[in-house]
Write an enzyme that holds these catalytic residues in place. Structure first.
Site, PDB file in Angstrom:
ATOM      1  N   LEU A  65       0.866  -1.371   0.114  1.00 17.53           N
ATOM      2  CA  LEU A  65      -0.146   0.083   0.178  1.00 17.53           C
ATOM      3  C   LEU A  65       0.940   1.294  -0.073  1.00 17.53           C
ATOM      4  O   LEU A  65       2.086   1.250   0.336  1.00 17.53           O
ATOM      5  CB  LEU A  65      -0.766  -0.010   1.171  1.00 17.53           C
ATOM      6  CG  LEU A  65      -1.978  -1.299   1.230  1.00 17.53           C
ATOM      7  CD1 LEU A  65      -2.638  -1.316   2.789  1.00 17.53           C
ATOM      8  CD2 LEU A  65      -3.039  -1.329   0.295  1.00 17.53           C
ATOM      9  N   PRO A  66       0.444   2.537  -0.294  1.00 21.19           N
ATOM     10  CA  PRO A  66       1.133   3.628  -0.446  1.00 21.19           C
ATOM     11  C   PRO A  66       1.946   4.062   0.847  1.00 21.19           C
ATOM     12  O   PRO A  66       2.869   4.447   0.713  1.00 21.19           O
ATOM     13  CB  PRO A  66       0.170   4.530  -0.850  1.00 21.19           C
ATOM     14  CG  PRO A  66      -0.879   3.996  -1.612  1.00 21.19           C
ATOM     15  CD  PRO A  66      -1.242   2.689  -0.788  1.00 21.19           C
ATOM     16  N   THR A  99       6.259   0.527   2.114  1.00 27.23           N
ATOM     17  CA  THR A  99       7.313   1.545   2.643  1.00 27.23           C
ATOM     18  C   THR A  99       6.535   2.535   3.513  1.00 27.23           C
ATOM     19  O   THR A  99       5.929   3.452   3.128  1.00 27.23           O
ATOM     20  CB  THR A  99       8.250   2.142   1.737  1.00 27.23           C
ATOM     21  OG1 THR A  99       8.911   1.256   0.895  1.00 27.23           O
ATOM     22  CG2 THR A  99       9.274   2.949   2.138  1.00 27.23           C
ATOM     23  N   LYS A 174      15.383  -0.270   5.567  1.00 20.55           N
ATOM     24  CA  LYS A 174      14.904   0.454   4.195  1.00 20.55           C
ATOM     25  C   LYS A 174      15.101   1.818   4.239  1.00 20.55           C
ATOM     26  O   LYS A 174      15.681   2.570   3.513  1.00 20.55           O
ATOM     27  CB  LYS A 174      13.261   0.090   3.815  1.00 20.55           C
ATOM     28  CG  LYS A 174      12.731   1.232   2.828  1.00 20.55           C
ATOM     29  CD  LYS A 174      12.957   0.590   1.416  1.00 20.55           C
ATOM     30  CE  LYS A 174      12.222   1.254   0.511  1.00 20.55           C
ATOM     31  NZ  LYS A 174      12.490   0.947  -0.980  1.00 20.55           N
ATOM     32  N   LYS A 249       9.418  10.799  -0.292  1.00 17.98           N
ATOM     33  CA  LYS A 249       8.668  10.139   0.672  1.00 17.98           C
ATOM     34  C   LYS A 249       9.788   9.210   1.649  1.00 17.98           C
ATOM     35  O   LYS A 249       9.520   9.403   2.731  1.00 17.98           O
ATOM     36  CB  LYS A 249       7.908   9.072   0.041  1.00 17.98           C
ATOM     37  CG  LYS A 249       7.117   7.984   1.097  1.00 17.98           C
ATOM     38  CD  LYS A 249       6.322   6.911   0.480  1.00 17.98           C
ATOM     39  CE  LYS A 249       6.039   6.100   1.475  1.00 17.98           C
ATOM     40  NZ  LYS A 249       5.295   4.708   0.842  1.00 17.98           N
TER      41      LYS A 249
HETATM   42  P1  NAD Z   1       0.638   2.367  -6.371  1.00 13.15           P
HETATM   43  O1  NAD Z   1      -0.020   3.615  -5.791  1.00 13.15           O
HETATM   44  O2  NAD Z   1       1.168   2.221  -7.754  1.00 13.15           O
HETATM   45  O3  NAD Z   1      -0.132   1.146  -5.559  1.00 13.15           O
HETATM   46  C1  NAD Z   1      -0.803   1.302  -4.348  1.00 13.15           C
HETATM   47  C2  NAD Z   1      -1.960   0.360  -4.397  1.00 13.15           C
HETATM   48  O4  NAD Z   1      -2.913   0.390  -3.423  1.00 13.15           O
HETATM   49  C3  NAD Z   1      -2.867   1.257  -5.387  1.00 13.15           C
HETATM   50  O5  NAD Z   1      -3.563   0.504  -6.499  1.00 13.15           O
HETATM   51  C4  NAD Z   1      -3.845   1.644  -4.367  1.00 13.15           C
HETATM   52  O6  NAD Z   1      -5.248   1.796  -4.990  1.00 13.15           O
HETATM   53  C5  NAD Z   1      -4.093   0.570  -3.398  1.00 13.15           C
HETATM   54  N1  NAD Z   1      -4.703   0.805  -2.073  1.00 13.15           N
HETATM   55  C6  NAD Z   1      -4.766   2.017  -1.459  1.00 13.15           C
HETATM   56  N2  NAD Z   1      -5.310   1.764  -0.266  1.00 13.15           N
HETATM   57  C7  NAD Z   1      -6.066   0.680  -0.270  1.00 13.15           C
HETATM   58  C8  NAD Z   1      -6.610  -0.276   0.520  1.00 13.15           C
HETATM   59  N3  NAD Z   1      -7.220   0.430   1.803  1.00 13.15           N
HETATM   60  N4  NAD Z   1      -7.062  -1.359   0.267  1.00 13.15           N
HETATM   61  C9  NAD Z   1      -6.834  -2.047  -0.962  1.00 13.15           C
HETATM   62  N5  NAD Z   1      -5.915  -1.035  -1.866  1.00 13.15           N
HETATM   63  C10 NAD Z   1      -5.521   0.011  -1.677  1.00 13.15           C
HETATM   64  O7  NAD Z   1       2.229   2.286  -5.316  1.00 13.15           O
HETATM   65  P2  NAD Z   1       3.442   1.257  -5.510  1.00 13.15           P
HETATM   66  O8  NAD Z   1       4.386   1.971  -6.523  1.00 13.15           O
HETATM   67  O9  NAD Z   1       2.957   0.081  -6.002  1.00 13.15           O
HETATM   68  O10 NAD Z   1       4.166   1.414  -4.122  1.00 13.15           O
HETATM   69  C11 NAD Z   1       3.611   0.595  -3.082  1.00 13.15           C
HETATM   70  C12 NAD Z   1       4.533   0.716  -1.879  1.00 13.15           C
HETATM   71  O11 NAD Z   1       5.715  -0.045  -2.290  1.00 13.15           O
HETATM   72  C13 NAD Z   1       4.899   2.063  -1.331  1.00 13.15           C
HETATM   73  O12 NAD Z   1       4.900   1.938   0.033  1.00 13.15           O
HETATM   74  C14 NAD Z   1       6.080   2.417  -1.991  1.00 13.15           C
HETATM   75  O13 NAD Z   1       6.823   3.309  -1.153  1.00 13.15           O
HETATM   76  C15 NAD Z   1       6.970   1.205  -2.054  1.00 13.15           C
HETATM   77  N6  NAD Z   1       7.875   1.081  -3.087  1.00 13.15           N
HETATM   78  C16 NAD Z   1       7.506   1.395  -4.286  1.00 13.15           C
HETATM   79  C17 NAD Z   1       8.540   1.427  -5.369  1.00 13.15           C
HETATM   80  C18 NAD Z   1       8.234   1.801  -6.704  1.00 13.15           C
HETATM   81  O14 NAD Z   1       9.288   1.847  -7.723  1.00 13.15           O
HETATM   82  N7  NAD Z   1       7.401   1.886  -7.137  1.00 13.15           N
HETATM   83  C19 NAD Z   1       9.849   0.754  -4.859  1.00 13.15           C
HETATM   84  C20 NAD Z   1       9.948   0.292  -3.474  1.00 13.15           C
HETATM   85  C21 NAD Z   1       9.147   0.388  -2.643  1.00 13.15           C
END
Ligand code: NAD
Length: 308
Positions: A65-66, A99, A174, A249
């Site tokens: 999740l975000p 994260t 992390k 972030k």
């Molecule tokens: P994203 O926004 O693409 O995906 C998050 C998903 O969670 C979205 O589809 C959103 O609709 C869903 N969501 C939000 N609240 C929800 C809930 N209550 N129930 C169900 N679904 C819900 O984000 P991402 O890029 O996939 O990143 C996710 C996590 O991974 C973050 O914490 C980010 O910091 C971490 N991260 C991302 C990357 C990257 O390169 N994208 C790399 C390392 C870590």
């Protein structure tokens, strides 16, 4: 084969869930965005109509999740999974791969422990490319038993799985790692900006520093100027990669923890301000190595008070 519930099927979650399915796991997914759920179904997953119904009968619940508020809501908010799963036989293992801030990770893990449920914080490094390729690194916080239980599932999605310590240790690892990355990338960008002004050839600086004491990942694997490392985002107009928004972030999370634990992190504090200025300048969605182009276009006076 353990049955998985996967909550949060965004840029990271969708390919991670897909890799679990390729390995033969049944995956019931849930996301608040219908398009994300539909994509999971296209990949061969089951689309649940709530997090609770996804978790129903699952051996392992994974969330991606975000931010902390979403994780807190999912697990301990009204209708949260932890109270709902308390007393289930057997209780599923909970793994949060998002994260998030250290404090929320610890709070949610404590609620899980109080309910007799094993929980791991397991943030990742490797980005969307690593998620798709199944080559993520997982930094895991939680008990040794929980780690042993979760490891085989995490290994379906990643190449390295490290037990960092008790609950919250994954998030701590992390944020410390990304503190190094955020500061080192900025330093490498500054060096190339100065080299340009001095008339020093970029390729020469790269060749010399890559084999000298300035060597680091930001230089040799992810070089922020076009040319020396063909696969780096600098060669595709800074398409991400790892966005400025995500770097900001992670640095903000590190500063929140540094403040509440009285840790002096002056360089990271300044780097946080610089990435914030980049995001405000419209570069949030670019790769964070766009710092090179941004620094090249701003004046020294605007960033170095007093010009010293
Ligand atoms: P994203 O926004 O693409 O995906 C998050 C998903 O969670 C979205 O589809 C959103 O609709 C869903 N969501 C939000 N609240 C929800 C809930 N209550 N129930 C169900 N679904 C819900 O984000 P991402 O890029 O996939 O990143 C996710 C996590 O991974 C973050 O914490 C980010 O910091 C971490 N991260 C991302 C990357 C990257 O390169 N994208 C790399 C390392 C870590």
């Amino acid at each position: 084969m353990p049955k998985i519930a996967f909550i949060g099927l965004g840029n990271m979650g969708r390919p991670m869930a897909a890799n679990l399915m390729k390995a033969g796991h049944e995956v019931a997914g849930y996301d608040v965005i219908p398009e994300a759920l539909a994509a999971h179904q296209e990949d061969g997953g089951h689309a649940a109509d709530s997090a609770r119904s996804a978790a129903d009968g699952a051996d392992v619940v994974i969330s991606m999740l975000p931010a902390g508020l979403h994780v807190r809501g999912l697990y301990i908010g009204p209708d949260g999974l932890i109270p709902a799963l308390q007393g289930a036989k057997p209780t599923p293992l909970l793994i949060d791969c998002s994260t998030i801030d250290f404090e929320t990770a610890r709070e949610v893990a404590a609620a899980a422990a109080a309910a007799g449920i094993e929980m791991l914080d397991a943030p990742v490094s490797g980005g969307t490319v690593g998620a798709a390729a199944g080559t993520l690194t997982f930094m895991v916080g939680g008990s040794a038993e929980g780690f042993t239980r979760g490891r085989p599932v995490l290994e379906r999605m990643g190449r390295n799985t490290v037990h960092a310590g008790p609950a919250g240790a994954g998030q701590a690892a992390k944020m410390c790692n990304n503190l190094i990355l955020g500061v080192s990338m900025m330093a490498v960008c500054e060096a190339f900006v100065l080299a340009d002004r001095l008339g020093l050839d970029r390729q020469k600086l790269f060749e010399i520093s890559a084999t000298s004491s300035g060597q680091c990942w930001s230089l040799t694997t992810y070089c922020p100027v076009p040319g020396p490392v063909p696969a780096s985002p600098a060669n595709r107009d800074y398409a991400p990669g790892f966005t400025t928004a995500l770097m900001l972030k992670d640095l903000q999370l590190s500063q929140q923890s540094a403040e509440s634990n009285a840790a002096p992190t002056p360089l990271a504090a300044h780097a946080t301000r610089l990435y914030k200025a980049m995001a405000d300048a419209g570069l949030a969605a670019n790769d964070f190595s766009v710092a090179f182009r941004w620094l090249s276009g701003v004046t020294r006076e605007s960033l170095v008070p007093g010009g010293t």
